[in-house]
Structures are given as C-alpha cells and as structure tokens.
Scaffold this motif. Sequence first.
Motif, short mmCIF file in Angstrom:
data_model
loop_
_atom_site.label_atom_id
_atom_site.label_comp_id
_atom_site.label_asym_id
_atom_site.label_seq_id
_atom_site.Cartn_x
_atom_site.Cartn_y
_atom_site.Cartn_z
N SER A 107 -21.63 14.01 -37.82
CA SER A 107 -21.26 14.63 -36.54
C SER A 107 -22.49 15.23 -35.86
O SER A 107 -23.54 15.40 -36.47
CB SER A 107 -20.22 15.73 -36.76
OG SER A 107 -20.77 16.77 -37.53
N PHE A 154 -11.20 16.77 -34.45
CA PHE A 154 -12.09 16.52 -35.60
C PHE A 154 -11.29 16.59 -36.91
O PHE A 154 -11.32 15.66 -37.73
CB PHE A 154 -13.23 17.54 -35.63
CG PHE A 154 -14.14 17.40 -36.83
CD1 PHE A 154 -15.11 16.42 -36.86
CD2 PHE A 154 -14.00 18.25 -37.92
CE1 PHE A 154 -15.94 16.28 -37.97
CE2 PHE A 154 -14.82 18.12 -39.04
CZ PHE A 154 -15.80 17.14 -39.06
N TRP A 200 -18.46 18.00 -29.17
CA TRP A 200 -17.54 18.11 -30.31
C TRP A 200 -16.16 17.62 -29.88
O TRP A 200 -15.76 17.84 -28.73
CB TRP A 200 -17.47 19.56 -30.77
CG TRP A 200 -16.69 19.80 -32.03
CD1 TRP A 200 -15.44 20.30 -32.14
CD2 TRP A 200 -17.14 19.56 -33.37
NE1 TRP A 200 -15.06 20.38 -33.45
CE2 TRP A 200 -16.09 19.94 -34.24
CE3 TRP A 200 -18.31 19.06 -33.92
CZ2 TRP A 200 -16.18 19.83 -35.62
CZ3 TRP A 200 -18.41 18.96 -35.29
CH2 TRP A 200 -17.35 19.33 -36.13
#
Length: 404
Positions: free
Chosen positions: A285, A349, A343
């Motif tokens: 990430s 996520f 993000w």
Amino acid sequence: MDQSHLRDTRKEEATVIDETKLNKMKAAYLKAKLRRAPNADQLEKEYNEAIAIITGKKVPEAVDTGDRVEVLSLMDTRGVLNAPNKTEDEMTIADMVAEEKRTRGIALGSEARLFAERIGRDKRFKDDLDYMDENADKLAQRVKRNQIDLKTMAIDEVRRMNSILDSCPLCQSEDSPPIAPVVCTGTRVYLSLPTMPQLSPGAASIVPISHRRCTLECDDDEWEEIRNFMKSLARMYYSQNRGVIFYENAASPGRRRHASIEAVPLPFELAETASAYFREAMLSSDEEWSSHKKVINTLERATKGGLGKRAFRQSLVKEVSYFHVWFTIDGGYGHVVEDPDRWPKGDLFAREVIGGMLDLEPDVIKRQSRWKREIDPRLKGFRRMWANFDWTNQLEEEYPRTSY
C-alpha cells in the motif's frame, strides 16, 4: 441555614462526586432515555444537580451574539467537564490540561494577527518601549477588540462542533440516541453494530460516547472500557468456535469522523493466518518510498517488547493518519497512512483484505451503506447472543438496568 454553611455542604458533596461517578450518572440517564424508561427524567435531574454541585452553576452560561443567544455548555465539545471560573491556585492539573486543550492555538494565533495588523496599518510602527508608551491608548483599544474576537471565535467553534455532533451518526445527545443501533452502554463507551452489508455474521463496533476523531484521543478510562468490550466479544466468538480480529481505520481523522473499533469474527483457521494477509496488504500500500515503516508490529512490542496493553498507544500518535488491526487485544499491525487521498475510501482497505479471506462477492466488499434511524433487525438477535457476556451488567449494582 446560612450561606457559609451551604457552601461548606456543597464542597463536601463535590468531593464525593468525581468524574467517573459523573460519567456513570450520565450513562444511566442516557440508557433510560434510549429505552424510554419512566425514571429517565429523574436520572437526568440527578445528573444536572451533580454538575451544579461540582461547578457551582445551576445552568450553563449564555452569551448574547446579537441575533440569538448561544449557550456555552458546562461540558466541552468532547464531553469533558469545563473548569468554570477557577483561579490558577484553585485549578487542578486535570483542569489545567483541559484549559490548555480548549485554548491551544487561539491566543497565539490572535497575538500573531494583532502584531501583523499593527505593522500593516501603522506606517510608523516601531517594536520598542517608547512607541508602546506613546500609543498605549490606541494599543489598548486593539487589545479590547482582540478579546472580542476571541469570544467570537469561541462561539463560532461551539457552533461548528454542535453542527458536527448533530450530524454524527455515532453521537448521542440528551434528546436522542445515536442513529447507529446501540446494543449496550458502559459509562464511557458503547457497543453498536456495523453498517450493512457486514463482512461476517455477528460483527460489532466499539464506539466512544464522546466524539473522538480516533481512539488514540481516548483517555485511560475509555480504554479500560474498550478493552472490556474486546475481551467480552472475544469470549463470545470463542464460544461459537470462532476467532476475531479488531481494526480501526483512522486514515482520515477529520473533525466529522467519530472513532470506532470494528470487531469481525472469523473461522479459527482464518483468524490464525490473518496477520499474513494484512502484512502483505500493508507492504503493497501507499507510495514505494515512505518515511515510516510500512508495518508497525505492535503485537511484537506488546509481547517481546514488554509494553503489554500499552503497545498500540505507544507505537502510533493521534496527530497522524493510521490503520491498525488487532490479532489479540494487546496488539497486531499498524500502518501510517502518509497520503490519505490515495488510501481506499471508508473501510475499503479492511473490507478488501477480510473479504478476500472469506471469498466474498466484490459487490458485498465494496458496498458501504449508512445507518438509518430505524430499528435494526439484527439488534434483537445480537443482544440475545451477547447477554451472557455483557460486562456492563456489573454497572447495575449502582444503577439498575431498566427493561428494553
């Protein structure tokens, strides 16, 4: 009874009502209001009387802003009792800390603006004592205006925070419960259910009652209750032959965000391998180059590092965006989110990682709905499942629980 004796009596009463007891009283009457109990008004009256004893005020102060009266609450915007009209000698350390949090940056910013205005508006401005003496009256008027600006800023801040709290689905007020369903309530934290569709049957959310942007803003009392909920949920899932992971997504801790820790039950074999899935996801990430470690191993710091339950709170800071997942109640993996804009939005996520582990359909993983102000059909079944593990029953000794 003369006034001096009355003051002494009130002081004696104040010494036995600490913040913990005050929070218990507030939790009791909020519970009663949530359940529309007949003793709700009486509990609220006792709570208001307790605040009056501690603060010496019967009602909150009101400030006239011209068009309408703005009430400055005895409690600040994060649920902490203000220290009213105390001198420096009378203030406790807790009062000083609360005062610093309330005024941090306001006075400094105003002084900087005042200094800039002096330079910009006065071509003859000199930063020396002779100039100050000659222009004392003019400077005093500007200081007075500056004090008015500070009051206006405080009122605007109250308005902004009230607007945020009114629209927050996880905040509860004296008039109404949160939009999110409430399973049970402690003195500082309550248990709720996540939005639909949930990743796993029986999932839950642990939520601070006060509006916190992330759980690192929570104090020791709040964290004690958070851990109580985590322990009880883990026992409940274990009785169902399931493990559990907890996660907090504080990647965008803006003022409107209300902190929560999500509990997701998993089959034992998946719970045991969850660390590998999350480690791989964190390593891939964000940017390739970053100034923080991709994976902060709070579980290792809790065990081998000797930090125990303090590992999470001493490994990350509330000023930065982060994501953290617990594999035990003491620790797991943390990740500093350096670019919140890149993000995944919302809880995507965590949902992608857990959804991949459970082989869920893509539309279930990516769909993130909102709570609605209606009775959640899951609530009754969860309460029945939770009943034997509800640690908040211990609070009934002082404040009996009313029926649902």
